[in-house]
Write a protein that holds these residues in place. Structure first.
Motif, PDB file in Angstrom:
ATOM      1  N   MET A  16       0.856  -1.226  -0.116  1.00 54.66           N
ATOM      2  CA  MET A  16       0.091   0.091   0.024  1.00 54.66           C
ATOM      3  C   MET A  16       0.900   1.127   0.070  1.00 54.66           C
ATOM      4  SD  MET A  16      -3.306   0.493  -0.373  1.00 54.66           S
ATOM      5  CE  MET A  16      -2.926   2.092   0.500  1.00 54.66           C
ATOM      6  N   ARG A  17       1.858   1.384   0.793  1.00 56.24           N
ATOM      7  CA  ARG A  17       2.575   2.446   1.036  1.00 56.24           C
ATOM      8  C   ARG A  17       3.502   2.632  -0.253  1.00 56.24           C
ATOM      9  NH1 ARG A  17       0.109   2.102   5.386  1.00 56.24           N
ATOM     10  NH2 ARG A  17       0.198   3.460   7.044  1.00 56.24           N
ATOM     11  N   ALA A  18       3.824   1.694  -0.891  1.00 56.53           N
ATOM     12  CA  ALA A  18       4.711   1.640  -2.103  1.00 56.53           C
ATOM     13  C   ALA A  18       3.946   2.010  -3.141  1.00 56.53           C
ATOM     14  CB  ALA A  18       5.247   0.082  -2.331  1.00 56.53           C
ATOM     15  N   ASP A  19       2.454   1.787  -3.285  1.00 60.25           N
ATOM     16  CA  ASP A  19       1.716   2.114  -4.315  1.00 60.25           C
ATOM     17  C   ASP A  19       1.523   3.645  -4.046  1.00 60.25           C
ATOM     18  OD1 ASP A  19       1.043  -0.208  -5.084  1.00 60.25           O
ATOM     19  OD2 ASP A  19      -0.703  -0.633  -4.040  1.00 60.25           O
ATOM     20  N   ILE A  20       1.257   4.302  -2.773  1.00 61.77           N
ATOM     21  CA  ILE A  20       1.193   5.704  -2.851  1.00 61.77           C
ATOM     22  C   ILE A  20       2.524   6.557  -3.622  1.00 61.77           C
ATOM     23  CG2 ILE A  20       0.974   7.732  -1.293  1.00 61.77           C
ATOM     24  CD1 ILE A  20      -1.555   6.056  -1.615  1.00 61.77           C
ATOM     25  N   ALA A  21       3.947   5.924  -2.925  1.00 63.73           N
ATOM     26  CA  ALA A  21       4.823   6.537  -3.514  1.00 63.73           C
ATOM     27  C   ALA A  21       5.232   6.486  -4.765  1.00 63.73           C
ATOM     28  CB  ALA A  21       6.259   5.844  -2.626  1.00 63.73           C
ATOM     29  N   GLY A  22       4.654   5.247  -5.382  1.00 63.96           N
ATOM     30  CA  GLY A  22       4.975   5.083  -6.848  1.00 63.96           C
ATOM     31  C   GLY A  22       3.853   5.763  -7.771  1.00 63.96           C
ATOM     32  N   ALA A  23       3.076   6.376  -7.220  1.00 61.22           N
ATOM     33  CA  ALA A  23       1.594   6.824  -7.957  1.00 61.22           C
ATOM     34  C   ALA A  23       2.185   7.925  -8.945  1.00 61.22           C
ATOM     35  CB  ALA A  23       0.599   7.328  -7.103  1.00 61.22           C
ATOM     36  N   LYS A  24       1.949   7.646 -10.430  1.00 66.91           N
ATOM     37  CA  LYS A  24       2.169   8.684 -11.358  1.00 66.91           C
ATOM     38  C   LYS A  24       1.498   9.785 -11.087  1.00 66.91           C
ATOM     39  CE  LYS A  24       3.416  10.461 -15.244  1.00 66.91           C
ATOM     40  NZ  LYS A  24       4.900  11.119 -15.433  1.00 66.91           N
ATOM     41  N   ARG A  25       0.096   9.718 -10.824  1.00 65.15           N
ATOM     42  CA  ARG A  25      -0.789  11.003 -10.629  1.00 65.15           C
ATOM     43  C   ARG A  25      -1.582  10.714  -9.299  1.00 65.15           C
ATOM     44  NH1 ARG A  25      -4.944  12.548 -15.341  1.00 65.15           N
ATOM     45  NH2 ARG A  25      -2.865  13.155 -16.345  1.00 65.15           N
ATOM     46  N   ILE A  26      -1.158  11.587  -8.472  1.00 64.73           N
ATOM     47  CA  ILE A  26      -1.926  11.590  -6.874  1.00 64.73           C
ATOM     48  C   ILE A  26      -2.765  12.905  -6.801  1.00 64.73           C
ATOM     49  CG2 ILE A  26       0.038  12.852  -5.792  1.00 64.73           C
ATOM     50  CD1 ILE A  26      -0.081  10.389  -3.786  1.00 64.73           C
ATOM     51  N   VAL A  27      -3.812  12.586  -6.109  1.00 63.63           N
ATOM     52  CA  VAL A  27      -4.735  13.704  -5.581  1.00 63.63           C
ATOM     53  C   VAL A  27      -4.403  13.946  -4.201  1.00 63.63           C
ATOM     54  CG1 VAL A  27      -6.929  14.500  -5.305  1.00 63.63           C
ATOM     55  CG2 VAL A  27      -6.484  13.468  -7.456  1.00 63.63           C
ATOM     56  N   ILE A  28      -3.882  15.196  -3.537  1.00 68.45           N
ATOM     57  CA  ILE A  28      -4.004  15.510  -2.469  1.00 68.45           C
ATOM     58  C   ILE A  28      -5.016  16.449  -1.928  1.00 68.45           C
ATOM     59  CG2 ILE A  28      -2.239  16.408  -0.882  1.00 68.45           C
ATOM     60  CD1 ILE A  28      -0.066  15.828  -2.549  1.00 68.45           C
ATOM     61  N   LYS A  29      -5.552  16.188  -0.618  1.00 72.36           N
ATOM     62  CA  LYS A  29      -6.521  17.165  -0.233  1.00 72.36           C
ATOM     63  C   LYS A  29      -6.212  17.718   1.224  1.00 72.36           C
ATOM     64  CE  LYS A  29     -10.279  18.487   2.263  1.00 72.36           C
ATOM     65  NZ  LYS A  29     -10.600  18.258   3.643  1.00 72.36           N
ATOM     66  N   VAL A  30      -6.111  18.848   1.199  1.00 69.16           N
ATOM     67  CA  VAL A  30      -5.990  19.578   2.458  1.00 69.16           C
ATOM     68  C   VAL A  30      -7.159  20.482   2.913  1.00 69.16           C
ATOM     69  CG1 VAL A  30      -4.862  21.286   1.257  1.00 69.16           C
ATOM     70  CG2 VAL A  30      -4.183  20.943   3.740  1.00 69.16           C
ATOM     71  N   GLY A  31      -7.259  20.206   4.284  1.00 70.57           N
ATOM     72  CA  GLY A  31      -8.509  20.900   4.740  1.00 70.57           C
ATOM     73  C   GLY A  31      -8.259  22.295   5.423  1.00 70.57           C
ATOM     74  N   SER A  32      -9.069  23.240   5.773  1.00 74.33           N
ATOM     75  CA  SER A  32      -9.236  24.415   6.400  1.00 74.33           C
ATOM     76  C   SER A  32      -8.432  24.298   7.501  1.00 74.33           C
ATOM     77  CB  SER A  32     -10.454  25.256   6.502  1.00 74.33           C
ATOM     78  OG  SER A  32     -11.440  25.231   5.283  1.00 74.33           O
ATOM     79  N   SER A  33      -8.558  23.488   8.305  1.00 74.75           N
ATOM     80  CA  SER A  33      -7.956  23.412   9.770  1.00 74.75           C
ATOM     81  C   SER A  33      -6.593  23.109   9.445  1.00 74.75           C
ATOM     82  CB  SER A  33      -8.386  22.166  10.623  1.00 74.75           C
ATOM     83  OG  SER A  33      -8.306  21.082   9.973  1.00 74.75           O
ATOM     84  N   SER A  34      -5.907  22.632   8.343  1.00 77.65           N
ATOM     85  CA  SER A  34      -4.127  22.446   8.203  1.00 77.65           C
ATOM     86  C   SER A  34      -3.665  23.829   7.598  1.00 77.65           C
ATOM     87  CB  SER A  34      -4.383  21.139   7.411  1.00 77.65           C
ATOM     88  OG  SER A  34      -4.911  20.004   7.916  1.00 77.65           O
ATOM     89  N   LEU A  35      -4.595  24.640   7.174  1.00 74.69           N
ATOM     90  CA  LEU A  35      -4.087  25.773   6.343  1.00 74.69           C
ATOM     91  C   LEU A  35      -4.250  27.168   7.316  1.00 74.69           C
ATOM     92  CD1 LEU A  35      -5.041  25.022   2.942  1.00 74.69           C
ATOM     93  CD2 LEU A  35      -2.896  24.837   3.859  1.00 74.69           C
ATOM     94  N   THR A  36      -5.190  27.080   8.247  1.00 76.82           N
ATOM     95  CA  THR A  36      -5.381  28.295   9.031  1.00 76.82           C
ATOM     96  C   THR A  36      -5.305  28.346  10.460  1.00 76.82           C
ATOM     97  OG1 THR A  36      -7.656  27.562   9.312  1.00 76.82           O
ATOM     98  CG2 THR A  36      -7.422  28.979   6.997  1.00 76.82           C
ATOM     99  N   THR A  37      -4.949  29.452  10.959  1.00 79.84           N
ATOM    100  CA  THR A  37      -4.993  29.375  12.426  1.00 79.84           C
ATOM    101  C   THR A  37      -6.342  29.407  13.273  1.00 79.84           C
ATOM    102  OG1 THR A  37      -5.113  31.950  12.479  1.00 79.84           O
ATOM    103  CG2 THR A  37      -2.908  31.073  12.123  1.00 79.84           C
ATOM    104  N   LEU A  38      -6.370  29.204  14.660  1.00 73.29           N
ATOM    105  CA  LEU A  38      -7.416  29.137  15.263  1.00 73.29           C
ATOM    106  C   LEU A  38      -8.052  30.568  15.283  1.00 73.29           C
ATOM    107  CD1 LEU A  38      -9.034  27.494  17.226  1.00 73.29           C
ATOM    108  CD2 LEU A  38      -7.693  28.163  19.114  1.00 73.29           C
ATOM    109  N   ASP A  39      -7.438  31.571  15.207  1.00 73.23           N
ATOM    110  CA  ASP A  39      -7.801  33.146  15.203  1.00 73.23           C
ATOM    111  C   ASP A  39      -8.451  33.337  13.896  1.00 73.23           C
ATOM    112  OD1 ASP A  39      -7.326  33.427  17.803  1.00 73.23           O
ATOM    113  OD2 ASP A  39      -5.298  34.320  17.290  1.00 73.23           O
TER     114      ASP A  39
END
Length: 375
Positions: free
Chosen positions: A1-24
Motif C-alpha cells: 500500500m505505501r509503495a503504491d502511494i509513493a509510486g503513484a504517477k498521478r496523485i490527488v492530495i486534499k488539504v482542509g481548512s484546519s491544516s491551513l489556517t490559525t485558530l484566530d
C-alpha cells in the motif's frame, strides 16, 4: 500500500481548512509553504499532483471582519468570494519559489454529476497537467447552494481522484491517523490499515477539528477514503505535517485498500452522494436476484413503496427486514408502483399498457450498498 502511494504517477492530495489556517482565522502561510515544499519535491520526481484545497471561506473571514465561520449561506459565499483570491495568491507565491504555476479549478456538484460537464472538467484538468501546471481544485463556494453542494471537500477530493484517473488519494487532516477512539486518550490506538468497511466496526470516528474552520471532520475523510477504494483507488489519511513522509512511502497515517474495481461516475455518485427520495421494498427472491445475479429489479419482486418520488429519482432498495441492499434510479413514480406490485412484464403490458413493460430499476442504474456486499 505505501509503495503504491509513493509510486503513484498521478496523485490527488486534499488539504482542509484546519491544516491551513490559525485558530484566530486567516491563512497560516508557514503551513501552506510546508505543504507546497512537499508537493514540489514530489513533482520533481516526475509525478503529477492535483491539489484539492479548502480554505477560501476561512481565508476570507478576517478581511471581511468575521471572527468565526458564518452559518448562513450568503455570508459564507461572501467570505469565499474574498478568500478564494487570497488563497490562490498565497499558493502562487509559495509555488513560484519552484517555478511551478498553479491553476485554479472551481467546481460545483453539477460539474461532476452531469456527464457533459463532467467530461469538460476532466478534459480541463488533463490539459492543465499536460501543460505542467499544478491544478488547485476547490468547490465554487461563492455560488454553491445548499441543494447542489458537496458538503465538504473530502467528498470532492474523492470525485476528483476518480475524474482525473488518479493512482492514489492522500487526505490530510490535523490528526496524524485514524484511531480506535479519540486520539487524546491513552486507550486509543492508531489504525495502521483498513482493508474494508468491516474493519471500522466499533471505531469511534470524530468530527470537526479543533480549529473549527472546516466543515468535514474525520467521518467525512473516512467516507471519502471508502468512496475511492470502492472505485479502485488506494488512499492514505494522515496529518498535513506528514505529507512528505506519505509521498515517500513511509508507514505513517492510515492506509485504505482497494475494495472494488473502478466504477462508472454515475454509479459512484449514486452509491455515495445521491440524495434518495424514498424507497421500494422487495421480496426475498428479488433480493437474491439483485444481489447475487446482478439483474434488474422487476415489478414482480416489489412489495412496498415508501416516500414520494418521480421517475428518474434515486431511491433505496430495501429487503423485507428493512435493510438497504441497493440504490437505484427508478423508472416509475411512487404513485405508479403500487398498481404494479407482483406483476410480470407480460402482465404489466396487458393490464397497464406497453409503457409499463420495463424494469422498475435497470441494472445499469443500480448499485449495491456495503450492507449487501457484506452479507
Amino acid at each position: 500500500m505505501r509503495a503504491d502511494i509513493a509510486g503513484a504517477k498521478r496523485i490527488v492530495i486534499k488539504v482542509g481548512s484546519s491544516s491551513l489556517t490559525t485558530l484566530d482565522g486567516g491563512l497560516d502561510e508557514s503551513r501552506l509553504i510546508a505543504l507546497t515544499d512537499a508537493i514540489a519535491a514530489h513533482r520533481a520526481g516526475g509525478r503529477e499532483v492535483v491539489l484539492v484545497s479548502s480554505g477560501a471561506i476561512a481565508a476570507g473571514l478576517e478581511p471581511v471582519g468575521l471572527r468565526r465561520r458564518p452559518r448562513d449561506l450568503a455570508t459564507q459565499q461572501a467570505a469565499a468570494g474574498v478568500g478564494q483570491s487570497l488563497l490562490m495568491a498565497a499558493y502562487t507565491r509559495a509555488l513560484g519559489r519552484y517555478d511551478l504555476v498553479p491553476s485554479q479549478v472551481l467546481l460545483s456538484a453539477d460539474d461532476l454529476i452531469r456527464r457533459t460537464r463532467y467530461k469538460n472538467a476532466q478534459r480541463a484538468i488533463d490539459r492543465l497537467l499536460t501543460l505542467g501546471t499544478l491544478p488547485i481544485v476547490n468547490e465554487n463556494d461563492a455560488v454553491a447552494t445548499e441543494e447542489i453542494r458537496f458538503g465538504d471537500n473530502d467528498r470532492l477530493a474523492a470525485l476528483v481522484a476518480h475524474l482525473s484517473h488518479a493512482d492514489a488519494l492522500v487526505l490530510l487532516s490535523d490528526v496524524d491517523a485514524l484511531y480506535t477512539g479519540p486520539p487524546n486518550l491513552e486507550t486509543s490506538s492508531r489504525i495502521d490499515h483498513v482493508a474494508g468497511p468491516d474493519d471500522l466496526g466499533g471505531v469511534a470516528i470524530g468530527g470537526v477539528g479543533a480549529a473549527g474552520t472546516g466543515t468535514g471532520g474525520m467521518a467525512t475523510k473516512v467516507d471519502a477514503a471508502l468512496m475511492v477504494t470502492d472505485s479502485g483507488i488506494p488512499a492514505v489519511l494522515t496529518s498535513a505535517d506528514r505529507v512528505a513522509e506519505v509521498l515517500a512511502g513511509d508507514c505513517v497515517g492510515t492506509s485504505f485498500s482497494v475494495t472494488h474495481r473502478r466504477r462508472g461516475t454515475r454509479l459512484l455518485w449514486l452509491r455515495h452522494l445521491a440524495k434518495t427520495f424514498g424507497s421500494v421494498t422487495i421480496d426475498d427472491g428479488a433480493e437474491a436476484a439483485v444481489r447475487s445475479r446482478g439483474t434488474s429489479l422487476l415489478a414482480a419482486g416489489v412489495v412496498g413503496v415508501d416516500g414520494e418520488f418521480e421517475a428518474g429519482d434515486p431511491v433505496e432498495i430495501r429487503n423485507l427486514r428493512g435493510e438497504t441492499v441497493a440504490r437505484g434510479m427508478t423508472n416509475f413514480s411512487s404513485a405508479e408502483l403500487p398498481m404494479m406490485f407482483g406483476l410480470t412484464t407480460e402482465e404489466l403490458g396487458t393490464r397497464l399498457g406497453s409503457d409499463y413493460r420495463k424494469e422498475v430499476i435497470h441494472r445499469n442504474d443500480l448499485v449495491l450498498t456495503h450492507v449487501s456486499e457484506r452479507s
